[in-house]
Design a protein around this motif. Structure first.
Motif, PDB file in Angstrom:
ATOM      1  N   GLU A  44     -22.484 -68.880  22.221  1.00  0.00           N
ATOM      2  CA  GLU A  44     -22.302 -67.716  23.093  1.00  0.00           C
ATOM      3  C   GLU A  44     -22.542 -68.049  24.566  1.00  0.00           C
ATOM      4  O   GLU A  44     -21.849 -67.542  25.442  1.00  0.00           O
ATOM      5  N   PRO A  48     -16.955 -67.274  28.034  1.00  0.00           N
ATOM      6  CA  PRO A  48     -16.831 -66.476  29.264  1.00  0.00           C
ATOM      7  C   PRO A  48     -17.668 -65.211  29.164  1.00  0.00           C
ATOM      8  O   PRO A  48     -17.633 -64.504  28.149  1.00  0.00           O
ATOM      9  N   PHE A  49     -18.439 -64.945  30.193  1.00  0.00           N
ATOM     10  CA  PHE A  49     -19.323 -63.784  30.257  1.00  0.00           C
ATOM     11  C   PHE A  49     -20.355 -63.792  29.125  1.00  0.00           C
ATOM     12  O   PHE A  49     -20.965 -62.770  28.831  1.00  0.00           O
ATOM     13  N   GLU A  50     -20.516 -64.937  28.472  1.00  0.00           N
ATOM     14  CA  GLU A  50     -21.416 -65.079  27.323  1.00  0.00           C
ATOM     15  C   GLU A  50     -21.148 -63.999  26.278  1.00  0.00           C
ATOM     16  O   GLU A  50     -22.053 -63.503  25.625  1.00  0.00           O
ATOM     17  N   SER A  51     -19.871 -63.658  26.132  1.00  0.00           N
ATOM     18  CA  SER A  51     -19.473 -62.554  25.260  1.00  0.00           C
ATOM     19  C   SER A  51     -18.532 -63.017  24.159  1.00  0.00           C
ATOM     20  O   SER A  51     -17.357 -63.315  24.428  1.00  0.00           O
ATOM     21  N   PHE A  54     -15.459 -60.653  24.127  1.00  0.00           N
ATOM     22  CA  PHE A  54     -14.459 -60.977  25.143  1.00  0.00           C
ATOM     23  C   PHE A  54     -13.631 -62.185  24.712  1.00  0.00           C
ATOM     24  O   PHE A  54     -12.399 -62.188  24.825  1.00  0.00           O
TER      25      PHE A  54
END
Length: 133
Positions: A44, A48-51, A54
């Motif tokens: 994670e 990207p964005f630790e999402s 997403f």
């Protein structure tokens, strides 16, 4: 267009529709796996964005949707199938490159799908060359 050309186009579209349909199904399954966190701990932080959600949606949009479009056009015998295949193949190759280069995840699936992207791209280019003749 001669009868032989039509037969060749029909076979190409049928092959392409089947192949891209399989890739699309696997992309959607992968998107669900990524979004639900099946990847495992530690990944994670590199997404990207630790999402994971997403990343899963991005996989579905960047790979699944274009492959679905090629499948649909190919099944209909649409003249735009080859052009769509070029785009979808290039997007799959780009997805793998970004995954390796930026997300830094490595799997035996990456060369398999990179090759699949090359095959879709190549088939699309062959179809476009046939149209220009």
């Amino acid at each position: 267009m001669s009868r032989l050309d039509w037969h060749s186009d029909t076979r190409r579209h049928a092959w392409l529709a089947s192949f891209t349909g399989l890739i699309a199904i696997l992309a959607y399954a992968g998107a669900v796996a990524v979004a639900t966190g099946v990847l495992g701990p530690g990944v994670e932080a590199r997404l990207p964005f630790e999402s994971p959600v997403f990343a899963g949606v991005a996989l579905a949009v960047v790979v699944g949707v274009p492959m679905t479009v090629v499948t649909t056009l190919g099944l209909r015998g649409d003249a735009r199938t080859s052009a769509a295949a070029v785009v979808a193949g290039a997007l799959l190759i780009a997805w793998i490159a970004v995954e390796v280069g930026f997300v830094r995840t490595y799997s035996w699936l990456q060369p398999v799908f990179a090759f699949a992207g090359v095959a879709v791209l190549h088939t699309g280019l062959q179809g476009l060359r046939g149209v220009r003749r």
